[in-house]
Enzyme design. Structure first.
Site, PDB file in Angstrom:
ATOM      1  N   HIS A 120      -7.973  26.051  17.685  1.00  0.00           N
ATOM      2  CA  HIS A 120      -8.356  27.372  17.159  1.00  0.00           C
ATOM      3  C   HIS A 120      -8.837  28.207  18.352  1.00  0.00           C
ATOM      4  CE1 HIS A 120     -10.996  30.203  14.972  1.00  0.00           C
ATOM      5  NE2 HIS A 120     -10.353  29.867  13.874  1.00  0.00           N
ATOM      6  N   ASP A 197     -14.331  19.826  17.829  1.00  0.00           N
ATOM      7  CA  ASP A 197     -14.410  20.935  16.886  1.00  0.00           C
ATOM      8  C   ASP A 197     -14.149  20.332  15.503  1.00  0.00           C
ATOM      9  OD1 ASP A 197     -13.829  22.939  15.116  1.00  0.00           O
ATOM     10  OD2 ASP A 197     -12.451  24.021  16.429  1.00  0.00           O
ATOM     11  N   GLN A 200     -12.786  21.710  10.534  1.00  0.00           N
ATOM     12  CA  GLN A 200     -11.891  21.369   9.417  1.00  0.00           C
ATOM     13  C   GLN A 200     -12.013  19.913   8.990  1.00  0.00           C
ATOM     14  OE1 GLN A 200     -10.618  23.532   7.669  1.00  0.00           O
ATOM     15  NE2 GLN A 200     -10.672  25.305   9.028  1.00  0.00           N
ATOM     16  N   LYS A 223     -17.592  26.346   5.432  1.00  0.00           N
ATOM     17  CA  LYS A 223     -16.350  25.647   5.095  1.00  0.00           C
ATOM     18  C   LYS A 223     -16.632  24.374   4.308  1.00  0.00           C
ATOM     19  CE  LYS A 223     -13.980  27.228   9.285  1.00  0.00           C
ATOM     20  NZ  LYS A 223     -12.975  28.178   8.837  1.00  0.00           N
ATOM     21  N   CYS A 361      -5.690  32.269  13.837  1.00  0.00           N
ATOM     22  CA  CYS A 361      -6.485  32.119  15.070  1.00  0.00           C
ATOM     23  C   CYS A 361      -5.980  30.957  15.914  1.00  0.00           C
ATOM     24  CB  CYS A 361      -7.974  31.930  14.777  1.00  0.00           C
ATOM     25  SG  CYS A 361      -8.702  33.329  13.969  1.00  0.00           S
TER      26      CYS A 361
HETATM   27  N1  PMP Z   1     -12.339  25.753  14.591  1.00  0.00           N
HETATM   28  C1  PMP Z   1     -11.495  25.550  13.577  1.00  0.00           C
HETATM   29  C2  PMP Z   1     -10.556  24.382  13.627  1.00  0.00           C
HETATM   30  C3  PMP Z   1     -11.504  26.423  12.485  1.00  0.00           C
HETATM   31  O1  PMP Z   1     -10.657  26.252  11.485  1.00  0.00           O
HETATM   32  C4  PMP Z   1     -12.419  27.495  12.484  1.00  0.00           C
HETATM   33  C5  PMP Z   1     -12.467  28.493  11.340  1.00  0.00           C
HETATM   34  N2  PMP Z   1     -11.259  28.993  10.919  1.00  0.00           N
HETATM   35  C6  PMP Z   1     -13.277  27.649  13.560  1.00  0.00           C
HETATM   36  C7  PMP Z   1     -13.224  26.749  14.594  1.00  0.00           C
HETATM   37  C8  PMP Z   1     -14.278  28.764  13.631  1.00  0.00           C
HETATM   38  O2  PMP Z   1     -15.233  28.615  12.636  1.00  0.00           O
HETATM   39  P1  PMP Z   1     -16.290  29.785  12.372  1.00  0.00           P
HETATM   40  O3  PMP Z   1     -15.477  31.018  12.170  1.00  0.00           O
HETATM   41  O4  PMP Z   1     -16.989  29.333  11.126  1.00  0.00           O
HETATM   42  O5  PMP Z   1     -17.174  29.872  13.550  1.00  0.00           O
END
Ligand code: PMP
Length: 403
Positions: A120, A197, A200, A223, A361
């Site tokens: 991401h 990270d 997910q 999430k 993203c």
């Molecule tokens: N890493 C991953 C794999 C994600 O899916 C996301 C959210 N889409 C993020 C980081 C960022 O999370 P946040 O927007 O809650 O900071």
């Protein structure tokens, strides 16, 4: 597991979109929030709102106790050695920025960081920003045709300048569950720490940071059925102690003078300013929600939805699903023929189906797949087979309309 009982806790699931029953399949972006979490927020705003760590007053102490109870709970939940290893941030993004900025201070020109194609932007851009302060080389692990990391390539990227691996536990686009323990073991055999990270992973997989031996593990409350605006950074104490503060301000100091300021102990050294103590207190209830159902039940149900939906979708002419790893979480990224993801998403919305379209993203991943974006449907524990049927029927209808 009684899905109806679970759904009763989410009033939003009864809403209509354009006159149709809403089918919420954008859980990867954010999950919905059960009433006990919402009630905890309301209760705190109506009964216990006072700034934390600042007062002798009863109400401030109550608020502090509630915040710190969540910290202890999170530590125990992910099996950290100590609650000092749990830092509250605004989200996964801020957690990774904290490490990039602070751990990044310990790196030197010419040092290397290993990332993967499926990251991401939250796990790419902070390292690039660090690269503007120092000459840092990013090495990227490629993926194979089913959307899994090429582990041979991963192993070949290490050298004496490798200082960190930063990798997602689960891909937000492909759903791939990475063999994170093996990835960490190999990095450690080269004395390289690993940031995971976990944004997910945490809603679907029981995370034990000590079993994984992760050096850093980042995730977001929103999430995992929790409130927005809160993230958690787990970090091994030995790293966190070595790392300088990330932001300066209240809460993170021991003593301030214009000549010499000293910093607070962990975890407060990394928590400048008033935290979202209301959300943090309510996060405890989101953990209750997950624990009451149990990760085994969540995973079994979501996996059944994934298999059922995938099999039926693949019968639709022109259907292409991106990410078909054996070990996959309940995320389906797809395109139909040459249709634009945006058109498919818009038409699904007219049928009450709430999915996400775009690059999610993950533009470098899109580029490696040779596409601009996908439509992404993702399941949570409250989704039903009836919803999956309606979703499949809607995709069939949209495919026929666009033909
Ligand atoms: N890493 C991953 C794999 C994600 O899916 C996301 C959210 N889409 C993020 C980081 C960022 O999370 P946040 O927007 O809650 O900071």
């Amino acid at each position: 597991m009684d899905i109806n009982k679970i759904r009763e806790q989410f009033p939003i699931l009864n809403r209509k979109i354009k006159g149709k029953d809403m089918i919420y399949l954008d859980n990867t972006a954010t999950s919905q929030t059960p009433m006990p979490v919402v009630d905890a927020i309301t209760d705190m705003y109506t009964q216990t709102k006072a700034n934390v760590h600042r007062g002798v007053s009863t109400i401030s102490q109550e608020a502090t106790d509630m915040q710190e109870a969540t910290r202890r709970r999170v530590a125990q939940w992910i099996n950290a050695s100590s609650e000092q290893e749990i830092i509250f941030t605004r989200g996964t993004t801020e957690a990774i920025n904290l490490v990039a900025s602070s751990f990044g201070n310990l790196l030197e020109n010419g040092d290397e960081i290993i990332l993967t194609t499926m990251e991401h932007h939250a796990n790419i851009v902070p390292w690039q920003l660090l690269g503007q302060r120092k000459r840092i080389i990013l090495r990227i692990v490629p993926i194979n045709e089913v959307g899994e990391l090429n582990l041979n390539a991963y192993r070949s990227l290490f050298n004496e300048r490798t200082k960190l691996v930063a990798v997602c536990h689960v891909s937000n686009v492909l759903g791939t569950v990475n063999p994170i323990k093996d990835i960490i073991d190999f990095a450690h055999s080269n004395s390289v720490p690993v940031l995971v990270d976990g944004a997910q992973a945490i809603p679907h997989i029981k995370v034990d940071v000590r079993d994984l031996d992760a050096d850093f593990y980042a995730f977001s409350a929103h999430k995992m059925y929790g409130p927005t605006g809160i993230g958690i950074l787990y970090g091994k104490k030995r790293w966190l102690e070595m790392m300088p503060p990330y932001q300066g301000g209240g809460e993170m100091i021991a003593n301030v003078s214009f000549d010499n300021t000293t910093f607070a102990e962990l975890p407060f050294k990394f928590e400048a300013g008033t935290p979202d103590f209301v959300g943090i207190a309510a996060l405890n209830k989101a953990i209750d929600f997950i624990e009451e159902i149990g990760y085994d039940n969540i995973a079994a149900h979501e996996h059944a939805l994934l298999t059922y939906t995938t099999e039926r979708m693949l019968k639709i002419p022109g259907m292409k699903i991106f990410g078909t790893s054996e070990n996959k979480s309940a995320v389906i990224s797809f395109l139909i023929g040459n249709e634009h993801h945006y058109d498919i998403g818009m038409l699904l919305d007219t049928l009450g189906i709430e999915v996400r379209t775009g690059h999610h993203c993950a533009q470098p991943l899109m580029r490696s797949l040779g596409i601009e974006g996908t439509v992404r449907a993702s399941f949570a524990v409250y989704n039903t087979f009836e919803e999956a049927d309606k979703f499949i029927a809607a995709v069939e209808r949209v495919a026929a309309m666009l033909k």
